[in-house]
Design a protein around this motif. Structure first.
Motif, mmCIF file in Angstrom:
data_model
loop_
_atom_site.group_PDB
_atom_site.id
_atom_site.type_symbol
_atom_site.label_atom_id
_atom_site.label_comp_id
_atom_site.label_asym_id
_atom_site.label_seq_id
_atom_site.Cartn_x
_atom_site.Cartn_y
_atom_site.Cartn_z
ATOM 1 N N GLY A 41 0.772 -1.241 0.192
ATOM 2 C CA GLY A 41 0.004 0.201 -0.081
ATOM 3 C C GLY A 41 1.013 1.123 -0.067
ATOM 4 O O GLY A 41 1.572 1.724 1.105
ATOM 5 N N ASP B 164 -1.133 -6.777 -6.964
ATOM 6 C CA ASP B 164 -1.816 -6.493 -5.814
ATOM 7 C C ASP B 164 -1.709 -5.262 -4.754
ATOM 8 O O ASP B 164 -1.369 -5.380 -3.809
ATOM 9 C CB ASP B 164 -1.726 -7.877 -4.995
ATOM 10 C CG ASP B 164 -2.475 -9.066 -5.711
ATOM 11 O OD1 ASP B 164 -3.344 -8.881 -6.256
ATOM 12 O OD2 ASP B 164 -1.928 -9.971 -5.513
ATOM 13 N N THR B 165 -0.962 -4.044 -5.405
ATOM 14 C CA THR B 165 -0.589 -3.080 -4.790
ATOM 15 C C THR B 165 -1.610 -1.956 -5.398
ATOM 16 O O THR B 165 -1.944 -1.507 -6.474
ATOM 17 C CB THR B 165 0.775 -2.904 -5.324
ATOM 18 O OG1 THR B 165 1.935 -3.653 -4.736
ATOM 19 C CG2 THR B 165 1.421 -1.071 -4.945
ATOM 20 N N ARG B 166 -1.636 -0.987 -4.123
ATOM 21 C CA ARG B 166 -2.482 -0.008 -4.031
ATOM 22 C C ARG B 166 -1.752 1.570 -3.900
ATOM 23 O O ARG B 166 -0.751 1.612 -3.194
ATOM 24 C CB ARG B 166 -3.921 -0.039 -3.325
ATOM 25 C CG ARG B 166 -4.579 -1.402 -3.440
ATOM 26 C CD ARG B 166 -5.163 -1.783 -2.068
ATOM 27 N NE ARG B 166 -4.058 -2.076 -1.161
ATOM 28 C CZ ARG B 166 -3.478 -3.192 -1.202
ATOM 29 N NH1 ARG B 166 -3.689 -4.094 -2.247
ATOM 30 N NH2 ARG B 166 -2.428 -3.379 -0.156
ATOM 31 N N THR B 167 -2.342 2.416 -4.788
ATOM 32 C CA THR B 167 -1.579 3.737 -4.557
ATOM 33 C C THR B 167 -2.686 4.932 -4.664
ATOM 34 O O THR B 167 -3.490 4.703 -5.650
ATOM 35 C CB THR B 167 -0.361 3.942 -5.294
ATOM 36 O OG1 THR B 167 0.329 5.350 -5.128
ATOM 37 C CG2 THR B 167 -0.721 4.137 -6.654
ATOM 38 N N ASP B 168 -2.714 6.069 -4.118
ATOM 39 C CA ASP B 168 -3.543 7.289 -4.412
ATOM 40 C C ASP B 168 -3.240 7.859 -5.610
ATOM 41 O O ASP B 168 -4.073 8.355 -6.366
ATOM 42 C CB ASP B 168 -3.450 8.170 -2.992
ATOM 43 C CG ASP B 168 -4.016 7.326 -1.788
ATOM 44 O OD1 ASP B 168 -4.911 6.304 -2.039
ATOM 45 O OD2 ASP B 168 -3.969 7.611 -0.655
ATOM 46 N N ASP C 209 -3.118 -0.633 -8.545
ATOM 47 C CA ASP C 209 -4.790 -0.044 -8.339
ATOM 48 C C ASP C 209 -4.188 1.573 -8.114
ATOM 49 O O ASP C 209 -4.245 1.825 -7.009
ATOM 50 C CB ASP C 209 -5.359 -0.613 -7.613
ATOM 51 C CG ASP C 209 -6.846 0.086 -7.360
ATOM 52 O OD1 ASP C 209 -7.026 0.828 -8.478
ATOM 53 O OD2 ASP C 209 -7.423 -0.415 -6.329
ATOM 54 N N ALA C 210 -4.368 2.374 -9.301
ATOM 55 C CA ALA C 210 -3.964 3.833 -8.814
ATOM 56 C C ALA C 210 -5.301 4.557 -8.751
ATOM 57 O O ALA C 210 -5.788 4.926 -9.681
ATOM 58 C CB ALA C 210 -2.902 4.432 -9.942
ATOM 59 N N GLY C 211 -5.271 5.423 -7.871
ATOM 60 C CA GLY C 211 -6.257 6.652 -7.949
ATOM 61 C C GLY C 211 -6.052 7.473 -8.978
ATOM 62 O O GLY C 211 -6.976 7.867 -9.546
ATOM 63 N N GLN D 147 -7.629 -0.190 -17.093
ATOM 64 C CA GLN D 147 -6.860 1.021 -16.501
ATOM 65 C C GLN D 147 -6.819 1.977 -17.829
ATOM 66 O O GLN D 147 -6.827 3.350 -17.671
ATOM 67 C CB GLN D 147 -5.511 0.639 -16.191
ATOM 68 C CG GLN D 147 -5.224 0.029 -14.935
ATOM 69 C CD GLN D 147 -3.692 -0.684 -14.832
ATOM 70 O OE1 GLN D 147 -3.303 -1.304 -15.762
ATOM 71 N NE2 GLN D 147 -3.414 -0.355 -13.643
#
Length: 216
Positions: free
Chosen positions: A139, A157-161, A179-181, A198
């Motif tokens: 994260g 499986d990585t998330r970022t704003d 998963d980028a905001g 995406q």
């Protein structure tokens, strides 16, 4: 003609080569450490040190490894407010678990790096030259990589704003598992691989970049 996904080359990442026995060592600026175990707390100055076949445990405010050389190093379950690796050289380094406020890899030269299960508030790869990087189950609040040169890098499986890729030079960079905001500059994603979902999310940004006005 091969599809982009067929042409991707996966990162070649191997775990650090650690000896069965490690000796406790004290941190110091410019230290030359081999087969050592470091337990860090408070504010630590390891700038311009050499760490080979070492492990790092930390519950620290700041760890300064500016200009250091890390070969076969594992950092596990650390809690560090600021981990500075600016202009450092990394080879076969694994950071897994734990929480890092700022991970500064700007200007670093990286060959085989794994980030796994880490929570990072700010990851700075600005100007870094990195090959063979695997980022899994992380994260990351803010991911900056302006002017970075990335080769064989994969996110899973990585998330970022927010991602700042301005000036990025990418080869075999797989962002499908990120998963980028928001991406601050879609034009700088040339050379990366994205999923169709995406690309749909980026459609309005890409249209604006080439002068297309989209009105529903």
């Amino acid at each position: 003609m091969a599809r982009a996904s067929d042409a991707l080359v996966a990162p070649r990442v191997s775990p650090p080569d650690l000896p069965p026995r490690l000796d406790d060592a004290r941190p110091a600026r410019g230290a030359d450490l081999l087969a050592s175990r470091l337990d860090l707390g408070g504010t630590v100055d390891l700038a311009h040190s050499s760490l080979e076949q070492c492990t790092i445990d930390a519950d620290a405010d700041a760890v300064d490894l500016t200009g250091a050389t890390l070969i076969d190093v594992e950092i596990a379950d650390a809690r560090i407010a600021s981990l500075r690796l600016r202009d450092a050289s990394l080879r076969r380094v694994c950071i897994r678990g734990g929480r890092i406020g700022t991970l500064d890899l700007s200007g670093a030269r990286i060959d085989e790096l794994e980030l796994r299960g880490v929570r990072i508030d700010y990851l700075n790869l600005g100007g870094a030259k990195a090959a063979d990087v695997e980022v899994t189950d992380c994260g990351i609040r803010t991911l900056d990589m302006p002017q970075a040169e990335l080769t064989r890098v994969r996110f899973a499986d990585t998330r970022t704003d927010e991602v700042d890729p301005r000036g990025l030079r990418a080869g075999h960079v797989d962002l499908r598992g990120l998963d980028a905001g928001a991406f601050l500059d879609a034009n700088s994603l040339r050379g990366t691989t994205l999923s169709s979902f995406q690309v749909q999310q980026l459609a309005s940004v890409l249209a604006a970049s080439i002068g297309i006005l989209v009105i529903d």
